[in-house]
Design an enzyme around this catalytic site. Structure first.
Site, PDB file in Angstrom:
ATOM      1  CD  GLU A   1      16.719  -4.854 -17.673  1.00 15.78           C
ATOM      2  OE1 GLU A   1      17.308  -5.536 -18.510  1.00 15.78           O
ATOM      3  OE2 GLU A   1      15.548  -4.463 -17.837  1.00 15.78           O
TER       4      GLU A   1
ATOM      5  CD  GLU B   1      22.646  -2.754 -14.977  1.00 15.23           C
ATOM      6  OE1 GLU B   1      22.063  -3.776 -15.366  1.00 15.23           O
ATOM      7  OE2 GLU B   1      23.350  -2.044 -15.716  1.00 15.23           O
TER       8      GLU B   1
ATOM      9  CB  CYS C   1      14.730  -7.849 -22.971  1.00 18.56           C
ATOM     10  SG  CYS C   1      14.676  -7.381 -21.278  1.00 18.56           S
TER      11      CYS C   1
ATOM     12  CB  SER D   1      20.227  -3.080 -18.320  1.00 13.05           C
ATOM     13  OG  SER D   1      20.479  -4.203 -17.515  1.00 13.05           O
TER      14      SER D   1
ATOM     15  CE  LYS E   1      15.447 -12.595 -27.483  1.00 13.07           C
ATOM     16  NZ  LYS E   1      16.187 -12.107 -26.320  1.00 13.07           N
TER      17      LYS E   1
ATOM     18  CD  GLU F   1      20.249 -11.884 -27.195  1.00 16.53           C
ATOM     19  OE1 GLU F   1      19.211 -12.530 -27.392  1.00 16.53           O
ATOM     20  OE2 GLU F   1      20.388 -11.103 -26.240  1.00 16.53           O
TER      21      GLU F   1
ATOM     22  CD  GLU G   1      29.051 -10.047 -27.423  1.00 12.52           C
ATOM     23  OE1 GLU G   1      29.767 -10.456 -28.362  1.00 12.52           O
ATOM     24  OE2 GLU G   1      28.251  -9.097 -27.534  1.00 12.52           O
TER      25      GLU G   1
ATOM     26  CB  CYS H   1       8.398 -10.323 -27.756  1.00 14.78           C
ATOM     27  SG  CYS H   1       9.744  -9.622 -26.815  1.00 14.78           S
TER      28      CYS H   1
END
Lengths: 173, 644
Positions: B313, B316, B340, B360, B399, B402, B407, B571
């Protein structure tokens, strides 16, 4: 719903929102307008209104579900609401209810197959001294008798028939 | 303080009546109107004007039971459990919703109050389908606790014998069982007011009222970001996370499967709460032993890929800045947003899809780990990736969604098979008969057990930003961060303020480009004397404020890098963390996380030896290279906020 139809509806709602002010307080007048014009508030309408007033669609749905005079499903052209509170009950609302169900061929809470009538209960119309009372759209009928039920329904049918006839004539002309 | 109004209050989208308001505190407490004296159960105290009876009682050490009240949320006053008798008033008053404006006498335990509370609890139970043995919240249920406290020994107003609603299991993350709902509306206030997502609302009226979604659709079909904050605040078991522990046990019991566990930094700072220890007791190494005893073949540290995330990241970001500032590329999207937090990712996909290119492309640490386990690790240890079952311990319910994104299969297999929450792991550990706090300590397994302090602080709001800054400052200046910040603690980005904005001036003289980045940028001269502008937001209500500011071209649009976390506190306040939650509990967890960070020898991601090794032997084209792109980066789906 067609894309063009959606665009037209969003534009209409946008104008409405501008007219009432783009804030939460505009919600009820907008919903009432939509209900009057389209006879229900569709899922798409709720989302556009939410977007315009910067609230969540579920909040709009919450308001629509709260008020008996707003609905998210199309109802009949004539909504017949019979008062079921104590004075009308004593004045014989049961008889009227049976008559209504019999004449329209539907139980309370349903709409006739032709989409003309919806039968619903109402709680106190404020006509306690002249019961039994019922409401057809915005019109109040008091001291209703079983015979009168028939007349009221016919009156609605005739009105709609005439209305429809006029519209056709207009289109022809 | 005074009548100081914070930005939060001004910009909140909720109606004024529903905003969380601190009582107006007078600058001089003894001034007229500044304080009011109250007598609670015969005890006199002085409280600031506008303090609620409940707050005053707590100050006086008088306990008033509550149900719909929650410290994080606006006052609703709907459950009436907290009623008290105010002398001179005919009816009982809800203490959570009664601001004290004149001297009053309050009685909290009269016969009238006790009877009313008991009846209220009986009425709540009359609508609550309680099957306590089979409920995930058994022994941690506020309704159950109230029933016990008030000695409910029969159901005065009846008790549902059969469930009335179907359980909504459509979502990967949140399960809704409205049979257990007592209409306290905490989830509604969480979703609409606290997170500003707007999934749940009360539909209908009177005895027909129910908490449900837009058009009563299944949760998977409405705009839910899966953050799970509603679960953390539900007093009963009506909302819970989608629990995959049966599948995980099955994989453990299958001898042909190689079951791998990766543990995120936040669960280890919180799991102690599930075993009766105070919040903020870290059990990192005890948990490793417990996991091995449960039967996991390997226990790795997600912090390792948190370090990798920082490298990817950070690279990037530097590349975006280089393209925008040096090459004059107008198409580069700045500021760059972190990716994240899966709740935040789904939030932006729904509400600001036009800004997706700012996000990102780096995957979250969990998903990077998944992709590496089934490629690099499988190759290294000669294991067929199809036999690997990869489990992730996360503080998060999003999560779970996710790892089920279509993908996320870049290894050729489902990168992460199951997402476990802290609560679910605590259940597994208890099920295995393990007393977690009494476990001996053991370390993580190699090779992904080596992490840095930077990875650990991913668990707290501002942590990703701090890690990225530690890394970027060192790479760009060629000097140690310690020269700029004591102990490399970048304090300005820490804390629990909803939105934080920090400017980092870079020195005039910058260092040489490190080997890893040489193919990408020739030198750092273009950054000399520049000011790096960064911001941190936690909770999607705050994220929304920043996004609206960017949309309007405000000063956040001039930022270079913004960290967004969907959950309040980051988190550590995630939807998979132990229940209950409160600002104090979250602060205690944050303390544990920062303590773990400072205990690390290596505290910067780019100094992690395993990171250096993985770029040497596996991701040989370096950060942002072809292979890194295939395995460690992803793309997003513009979802929009209309559903049909």
């Amino acid at each position: 719903m067609l894309v063009t139809e959606r665009e037209r509806l969003s534009e209409e709602l946008r104008e409405l929102a501008e007219a009432y002010g783009r804030q939460r307080t505009a919600l009820l007048p907008m919903l009432q307008h939509v209900q009057r014009k389209y006879n229900h508030v569709s899922a798409y309408t709720m989302q556009v209104i939410a977007d315009l007033l910067d609230i969540h669609p579920v909040e709009v749905h919450s308001v629509v579900s709260f008020y008996a005079f707003l609905g998210d499903k199309p109802r009949g052209r004539f909504i017949v609401r019979l008062c079921r509170t104590i004075s009308c009950d004593l004045a014989g609302k049961d008889r009227i209810a049976r008559q209504l169900e019999n004449d329209l061929g539907i139980p309370f809470g349903q709409t006739t197959g032709d989409g003309m009538f919806t039968l619903e209960w109402a709680n106190c119309l404020g006509m306690c001294d002249r019961g039994p009372a019922l409401l057809v759209n915005d019109r109040v009928y008091t001291g209703v008798t079983a015979e009168k039920v028939h007349e009221i329904i016919e009156e609605c049918r005739a009105e709609f028939g005439l209305h429809a006839l006029r519209k056709k004539e207009e289109q022809r002309a | 303080m005074g009548n100081h109004v914070t930005a939060n209050q001004v910009q909140s989208r909720a109606p004024r009546s529903q905003q969380r308001q601190a009582p107006p505190v007078s600058p001089a407490p003894d001034a007229i109107g500044g304080t009011v004296s109250v007598e609670i159960d015969g005890k006199s105290i002085k409280v600031p004007f506008g303090t609620t009876i409940l707050e005053a009682a707590r100050q006086a050490g008088v306990r008033i039971p509550t149900l719909c009240y929650h410290e994080d949320l606006c006052v609703a006053g709907v459950c009436r459990v907290c009623v008290v008798e105010v002398e001179g008033m005919r009816t009982l008053q809800a203490s959570c919703a009664y601001p004290i404006t004149q001297p009053i006498k309050i009685n909290t335990h009269t016969r009238k109050v006790r009877q009313a509370r008991r009846h209220i609890i009986d009425l709540l139970l009359a609508n609550h389908y309680g099957e306590c043995y089979a409920c995930g919240r058994n022994n941690n249920c506020e309704l159950q606790a109230l029933a016990k406290e008030y000695g409910v020994d029969f159901f005065r107003f009846g008790h549902p014998e059969k469930p009335r609603f179907e359980i909504d299991r459509s979502s990967h993350s949140v399960v809704r069982d409205m049979n257990k709902c007592v209409l306290c509306r905490r989830c509604i206030r969480t979703c609409i007011d606290f997170q500003e997502v707007g999934v749940l609302e009360a539909i209908g009226r009177g005895d027909q009222t129910r908490v449900t979604t837009f058009l009563e659709k299944p949760l998977a079909e409405v705009i839910c970001i899966n953050c799970g904050q509603c679960i953390n605040r539900c007093p009963t078991g009506a909302l819970r996370a989608n629990d995959p522990t049966d599948e995980v046990w099955a994989a453990i019991d299958d001898p042909t499967k190689h079951v791998i566990m990766q543990t995120a930094p936040s669960p280890r700072a919180a799991i102690a709460e599930c075993f009766g220890l105070p919040a903020g007791t870290p059990l990192t190494f005890e948990m490793n032993t417990a996991l091995r005893r449960c039967g996991f073949d390997k226990v790795f540290d997600t912090n390792f890929t948190a370090d990798l995330t920082i490298i990817e990241e950070g690279t990037e970001l530097l590349l975006r800045l280089y393209k925008a500032l040096v090459l004059g590329d107008k198409t580069v999207a700045l500021p760059q947003f972190t990716s994240c937090s899966p709740g935040w990712v789904k939030f932006i996909e729904h509400f600001y899809p036009e800004y997706l290119d700012h996000l990102s492309s780096a995957k979250s640490p969990q998903q990077m780990f998944g992709a590496l386990i089934k490629t690099y690790y499988a190759e290294l240890n000669n294991i067929d990736p199809k036999d690997i079952v990869s489990v992730a311990l996360m503080p998060c319910s999003a999560k779970k969604f996710e790892c089920n994104r279509p993908e996320m299969c870049d290894s050729g297999y489902k990168d992460i098979d199951y997402g476990l929450t802290t609560r679910e792991l605590a259940k597994m550990i208890s099920e295995a008969g393990i007393d977690l706090p009494a476990m001996p300590k053991s370390d993580f397994d190699d090779p992904f057990g080596t992490a840095t302090g930077s990875g650990v602080i991913f668990g707290a709001t501002g942590g990703v930003m701090e890690s990225a800054l530690r890394c970027v400052i060192e790479i760009v200046t060629g000097k140690k961060v310690e020269e700029f910040y004591d102990h490399a603690d970048i304090i300005p980005v820490r804390g629990f303020e909803g939105i934080r904005y920090v400017e980092i001036p870079l020195p005039e003289k910058l260092g040489p480009v490190i080997d890893l980045l040489k193919p990408l940028v020739p030198n750092w001269d273009w950054l000399a004397g520049a000011t790096l502008k960064v911001a941190v937001a936690h909770g999607t209500a705050n994220a929304r404020k920043i996004m609206e500011d960017i949309k309007a071209g405000g000063h956040f649009s001039e930022c270079h890098f913004i960290e967004f976390m969907a959950c309040p506190g980051g988190c550590l306040g995630g939807g998979g963390q132990p229940i209950p939650t409160s600002p104090e509990i979250r602060a205690a967890r944050a303390k544990a996380i920062y303590a773990e960070d400072s205990a690390y020898q290596v505290r910067k991601s780019h100094e992690n030896p395993v990171i250096q090794r993985i770029y040497g032997e596996f991701l040989t084209e370096g950060p942002g290279g072809h292979k890194a792109h295939k395995l460690l980066h992803t793309h997003y789906t513009p979802r929009g906020k209309y559903i049909s």
